[in-house]
Design a protein around this motif. Structure first.
Motif, PDB file in Angstrom:
ATOM      1  N   GLU A 118      40.917  53.120  42.131  1.00 20.39           N
ATOM      2  CA  GLU A 118      40.452  51.772  42.415  1.00 20.39           C
ATOM      3  C   GLU A 118      38.966  51.651  42.098  1.00 20.39           C
ATOM      4  O   GLU A 118      38.136  52.401  42.606  1.00 20.39           O
TER       5      GLU A 118
ATOM      6  N   THR B  22      35.503  49.847  42.456  1.00 22.04           N
ATOM      7  CA  THR B  22      34.807  49.006  43.416  1.00 22.04           C
ATOM      8  C   THR B  22      33.462  48.598  42.833  1.00 22.04           C
ATOM      9  O   THR B  22      32.906  49.286  41.980  1.00 22.04           O
TER      10      THR B  22
ATOM     11  N   ALA C 288      29.825  49.017  38.984  1.00 25.40           N
ATOM     12  CA  ALA C 288      31.257  49.208  39.163  1.00 25.40           C
ATOM     13  C   ALA C 288      31.480  50.710  39.129  1.00 25.40           C
ATOM     14  O   ALA C 288      31.058  51.379  38.178  1.00 25.40           O
TER      15      ALA C 288
ATOM     16  N   ARG D  92      35.454  42.051  34.139  1.00 27.51           N
ATOM     17  CA  ARG D  92      35.961  40.971  34.998  1.00 27.51           C
ATOM     18  C   ARG D  92      35.565  41.213  36.448  1.00 27.51           C
ATOM     19  O   ARG D  92      35.079  40.301  37.132  1.00 27.51           O
ATOM     20  N   LEU D  93      35.749  42.436  36.939  1.00 27.12           N
ATOM     21  CA  LEU D  93      35.366  42.754  38.317  1.00 27.12           C
ATOM     22  C   LEU D  93      33.879  42.544  38.546  1.00 27.12           C
ATOM     23  O   LEU D  93      33.465  41.994  39.577  1.00 27.12           O
TER      24      LEU D  93
ATOM     25  N   GLU E 235      33.198  38.733  38.608  1.00 25.67           N
ATOM     26  CA  GLU E 235      33.662  38.133  39.864  1.00 25.67           C
ATOM     27  C   GLU E 235      32.708  38.469  41.006  1.00 25.67           C
ATOM     28  O   GLU E 235      32.373  37.604  41.826  1.00 25.67           O
TER      29      GLU E 235
END
Length: 164
Positions: free
Chosen positions: A3, A5, A57, A98-99, A102
């Motif tokens: 994942e 983050t 990220a 994208r993360l 956002e």
């Protein structure tokens, strides 16, 4: 990929951010930064202080990409955010951009910005243009031949904007 983050960057993250910034800037295909800036000069540009913020990220503590959010202008234009994004070559195409975007939008909204604007999106960076459009940005202007691409010559720069 575990994942991914997104969190605020710290000074300790710079050694992992630097190789990403270096490869993107030296390629000269997507940013108007001078390609020969030193690490110290790039760090001063990328690592923001309040009211700006730098994000990373991460996946298992490995930095995959970074973003910076800052006021687009001073004074009467300081209610509009500006942001820049860089993703390491090995992490591209995995949703990291994208993360980061956002998270940048959330940070900007939380900080009281009313909109976000990208001043210089190179038209040949079609992946980024499509991503920004999918996240609600519109092309509000195009400056003809405003970017000297290292292999494609003079190409257009888009100004992209979205309300928060």
């Amino acid at each position: 990929m575990n994942e991914v983050t997104v969190r605020s960057a710290t000074d300790a993250d710079w050694p992992a951010i630097w190789p990403i910034v270096e490869v993107v800037v030296r390629a000269g295909e997507t940013y108007t930064y001078p390609r020969d800036l030193t690490q110290t000069q790039r760090r001063a540009i990328w690592m923001q202080t309040a009211p700006g913020i730098t994000l990373v990220a991460v996946d298992d503590d490995q930095v995959l990409g970074s973003a910076r959010v800052t006021p687009n202008q001073m004074g009467g234009g300081s209610h509009v955010a500006n942001a820049s994004f860089m993703v390491g070559p090995a992490a591209r195409g995995r949703g990291v951009g994208r993360l980061l975007c956002e998270a940048a939008l959330d940070q900007a909204r939380s900080a009281g910005f009313r909109a976000m604007q990208f001043n210089a999106v190179v038209e040949t960076n079609t992946v980024a243009v499509a991503l920004w459009k999918s996240l609600g940005f519109d092309i509000v202007g195009t400056v003809p031949e405003a970017f000297d691409h290292p292999t494609k010559g003079f190409v257009d720069l888009h100004i992209m904007h979205r309300r928060l």
